[in-house]
Design an enzyme around this catalytic site. Structure first.
Site, PDB file in Angstrom:
ATOM      1  N   LYS A 108      15.732  -3.497   4.191  1.00 27.06           N
ATOM      2  CA  LYS A 108      15.657  -2.297   4.654  1.00 27.06           C
ATOM      3  C   LYS A 108      14.709  -1.926   5.406  1.00 27.06           C
ATOM      4  CE  LYS A 108      14.293  -1.370   0.199  1.00 27.06           C
ATOM      5  NZ  LYS A 108      14.571  -2.955  -0.346  1.00 27.06           N
ATOM      6  N   ARG A 148      12.800   5.221  -5.865  1.00 29.80           N
ATOM      7  CA  ARG A 148      13.217   4.091  -6.733  1.00 29.80           C
ATOM      8  C   ARG A 148      13.489   4.372  -8.253  1.00 29.80           C
ATOM      9  NH1 ARG A 148      10.383   0.371  -2.973  1.00 29.80           N
ATOM     10  NH2 ARG A 148      10.315  -1.904  -3.799  1.00 29.80           N
ATOM     11  N   ARG A 157       9.934 -14.999   3.440  1.00 32.26           N
ATOM     12  CA  ARG A 157       9.427 -13.765   4.203  1.00 32.26           C
ATOM     13  C   ARG A 157       8.084 -14.020   4.584  1.00 32.26           C
ATOM     14  NH1 ARG A 157      10.335  -7.911   2.305  1.00 32.26           N
ATOM     15  NH2 ARG A 157       8.990  -8.363   0.600  1.00 32.26           N
ATOM     16  N   ARG A 167       3.263 -12.207   1.282  1.00 34.02           N
ATOM     17  CA  ARG A 167       2.928 -11.412   0.275  1.00 34.02           C
ATOM     18  C   ARG A 167       2.533 -12.072  -1.084  1.00 34.02           C
ATOM     19  NH1 ARG A 167       6.705  -6.205   0.923  1.00 34.02           N
ATOM     20  NH2 ARG A 167       6.601  -6.359  -1.220  1.00 34.02           N
ATOM     21  N   ARG A 206      10.643  -8.463  -9.846  1.00 34.37           N
ATOM     22  CA  ARG A 206      11.157  -7.111  -8.943  1.00 34.37           C
ATOM     23  C   ARG A 206      12.518  -6.952  -9.172  1.00 34.37           C
ATOM     24  NH1 ARG A 206       8.397  -9.092  -3.888  1.00 34.37           N
ATOM     25  NH2 ARG A 206       9.494  -7.425  -2.883  1.00 34.37           N
TER      26      ARG A 206
HETATM   27  P1  ADP Z   1      13.282  -5.243   2.129  1.00 40.09           P
HETATM   28  O1  ADP Z   1      12.568  -4.186   3.088  1.00 40.09           O
HETATM   29  O2  ADP Z   1      14.608  -4.576   1.937  1.00 40.09           O
HETATM   30  O3  ADP Z   1      12.493  -5.910   1.297  1.00 40.09           O
HETATM   31  P2  ADP Z   1      13.214  -7.116   4.598  1.00 40.09           P
HETATM   32  O4  ADP Z   1      13.543  -6.324   5.761  1.00 40.09           O
HETATM   33  O5  ADP Z   1      11.705  -7.081   4.538  1.00 40.09           O
HETATM   34  O6  ADP Z   1      13.702  -6.363   3.313  1.00 40.09           O
HETATM   35  O7  ADP Z   1      13.960  -8.481   4.902  1.00 40.09           O
HETATM   36  C1  ADP Z   1      13.506  -9.297   3.905  1.00 40.09           C
HETATM   37  C2  ADP Z   1      13.619 -10.730   4.441  1.00 40.09           C
HETATM   38  O8  ADP Z   1      15.025 -11.085   4.999  1.00 40.09           O
HETATM   39  C3  ADP Z   1      12.716 -10.735   5.603  1.00 40.09           C
HETATM   40  O9  ADP Z   1      12.120 -11.985   5.980  1.00 40.09           O
HETATM   41  C4  ADP Z   1      13.764 -10.622   6.955  1.00 40.09           C
HETATM   42  O10 ADP Z   1      13.092 -11.081   8.055  1.00 40.09           O
HETATM   43  C5  ADP Z   1      14.905 -11.151   6.442  1.00 40.09           C
HETATM   44  N1  ADP Z   1      15.976 -10.350   6.839  1.00 40.09           N
HETATM   45  C6  ADP Z   1      16.449  -9.229   7.059  1.00 40.09           C
HETATM   46  N2  ADP Z   1      17.595  -8.891   7.267  1.00 40.09           N
HETATM   47  C7  ADP Z   1      18.237  -9.941   7.522  1.00 40.09           C
HETATM   48  C8  ADP Z   1      19.683 -10.398   7.742  1.00 40.09           C
HETATM   49  N3  ADP Z   1      20.681  -9.352   7.869  1.00 40.09           N
HETATM   50  N4  ADP Z   1      19.895 -11.622   7.415  1.00 40.09           N
HETATM   51  C9  ADP Z   1      19.048 -12.838   7.282  1.00 40.09           C
HETATM   52  N5  ADP Z   1      17.877 -12.215   7.221  1.00 40.09           N
HETATM   53  C10 ADP Z   1      17.233 -11.110   7.224  1.00 40.09           C
HETATM   54  P1  ADP Z   2      10.274  -4.448  -1.353  1.00 39.80           P
HETATM   55  O1  ADP Z   2      10.959  -3.559  -0.380  1.00 39.80           O
HETATM   56  O2  ADP Z   2      10.137  -6.209  -0.774  1.00 39.80           O
HETATM   57  O3  ADP Z   2      10.807  -4.304  -2.681  1.00 39.80           O
HETATM   58  P2  ADP Z   2       8.057  -2.716  -1.050  1.00 39.80           P
HETATM   59  O4  ADP Z   2       7.058  -3.330  -0.228  1.00 39.80           O
HETATM   60  O5  ADP Z   2       9.017  -1.612  -0.905  1.00 39.80           O
HETATM   61  O6  ADP Z   2       8.870  -4.205  -1.551  1.00 39.80           O
HETATM   62  O7  ADP Z   2       7.336  -2.527  -2.606  1.00 39.80           O
HETATM   63  C1  ADP Z   2       6.077  -3.373  -3.110  1.00 39.80           C
HETATM   64  C2  ADP Z   2       5.744  -3.039  -4.250  1.00 39.80           C
HETATM   65  O8  ADP Z   2       5.121  -1.575  -4.312  1.00 39.80           O
HETATM   66  C3  ADP Z   2       6.771  -2.615  -5.434  1.00 39.80           C
HETATM   67  O9  ADP Z   2       6.958  -3.762  -6.316  1.00 39.80           O
HETATM   68  C4  ADP Z   2       6.214  -1.396  -6.356  1.00 39.80           C
HETATM   69  O10 ADP Z   2       4.992  -2.141  -7.319  1.00 39.80           O
HETATM   70  C5  ADP Z   2       5.381  -0.557  -5.313  1.00 39.80           C
HETATM   71  N1  ADP Z   2       6.396   0.438  -4.956  1.00 39.80           N
HETATM   72  C6  ADP Z   2       6.909   0.583  -3.444  1.00 39.80           C
HETATM   73  N2  ADP Z   2       7.506   1.605  -3.256  1.00 39.80           N
HETATM   74  C7  ADP Z   2       7.532   2.113  -4.841  1.00 39.80           C
HETATM   75  C8  ADP Z   2       8.429   3.379  -5.311  1.00 39.80           C
HETATM   76  N3  ADP Z   2       8.763   4.092  -4.382  1.00 39.80           N
HETATM   77  N4  ADP Z   2       7.710   3.469  -6.728  1.00 39.80           N
HETATM   78  C9  ADP Z   2       7.266   2.803  -7.479  1.00 39.80           C
HETATM   79  N5  ADP Z   2       6.788   1.707  -6.576  1.00 39.80           N
HETATM   80  C10 ADP Z   2       6.776   1.426  -5.381  1.00 39.80           C
END
Ligand code: ADP
Ligand code: ADP
Length: 216
Positions: free
Chosen positions: A13, A87, A126, A159, A170
């Protein structure tokens, strides 16, 4: 352009939201990044959110909803990509009410999906730039120099919630609390489903094509 990006942690995302922001000027609003900024500057909200985030649980809805309201008030008028919000069903209902109040329609809710093994592997490899949330991946998208951001030259970090035990929590939290939003938005006729397993540039093309098709 007004989009919501939905999908489990690690689905891509944030990666796609940055690309859409650069190409279309729709601002990425990442609730995770906003919360990490609050923690870094030790605000009241930051300290309230800290324990939940460390355990991989969701921060309470009321805190998230008021954070989003002030964020949208501060940047009225621009398009957005909601990254990691809503979420829960309560957050989605509150956001629907807010959109109605503002007279804004959504261009779509994009669901990115990937299997649990891939998600776990992506999150545990990541690396994040804590200054702006940009991410790299040691397996699929490594920085030129390990541990250093290509663009600003500063350090990258892993992280604390990307360690394997917290990742498992998660992913369970996503299944239990966020996945019901798939049916919620499908029923509204706004859901766009994208395969998150494809390479980054293919995911981008598929998502742009699907959003444009929906707008026709
Ligand atoms: P999210 O925001 O949904 O948690 P991220 O965009 O941070 O996900 O992506 C999670 C990890 O996977 C990051 O290290 C990113 O560089 C990698 N990643 C994102 N999209 C892809 C893809 N299409 N193929 C392989 N790795 C990806
Ligand atoms: P990822 O995309 O890798 O899951 P985020 O950076 O979006 O991680 O979220 C990290 C943490 O921040 C979540 O595990 C949660 O604790 C909190 N968080 C983020 N967005 C929300 C939301 N919309 N509602 C509740 N908690 C949230």
């Amino acid at each position: 352009m007004r989009l919501i990006f939905l999908g489990p942690p690690g689905a891509g995302k944030g990666t796609q939201a940055r690309i859409i922001e650069e190409r279309f000027g729709a601002r990425q609003i990442s609730t995770g990044d906003l919360l990490r900024e609050h923690r870094a500057r030790k605000s009241e909200l930051g300290s309230q959110a800290e324990g939940f985030m460390q355990r991989g649980e969701l921060v309470p809805d009321a805190l998230i909803i008021s954070m989003i309201e002030s964020e949208l008030d501060a940047h009225a008028g621009t398009g957005f990509v909601m990254d990691g919000f809503p979420r829960t069903i309560a957050q989605a209902e509150a956001f629907d009410a807010l959109l109605t109040r503002k007279g804004w329609a959504l261009d779509g809710v994009v669901l990115f999906d990937a299997d649990r093994t891939t998600l776990t592997q992506r999150l545990t490899s990541r690396w994040t730039n804590p200054r702006n949330g940009r991410t790299y991946n040691t397996l699929s998208n490594p920085p030129r120099v390990i541990g250093i951001d290509d663009e600003d030259g500063g350090p990258l970090v892993q992280r604390e919630d990307d360690k394997p035990e917290t990742v498992a929590t998660r992913l369970d939290v996503y299944e239990a609390q966020t996945k019901p939003l798939v049916a919620y938005y499908r029923a509204q006729g706004v859901l766009i489903e994208i395969d998150g397993l494809a390479p980054v540039s293919d995911v981008t093309s598929a998502l742009i094509a699907a959003v444009q098709k929906r707008g026709e």
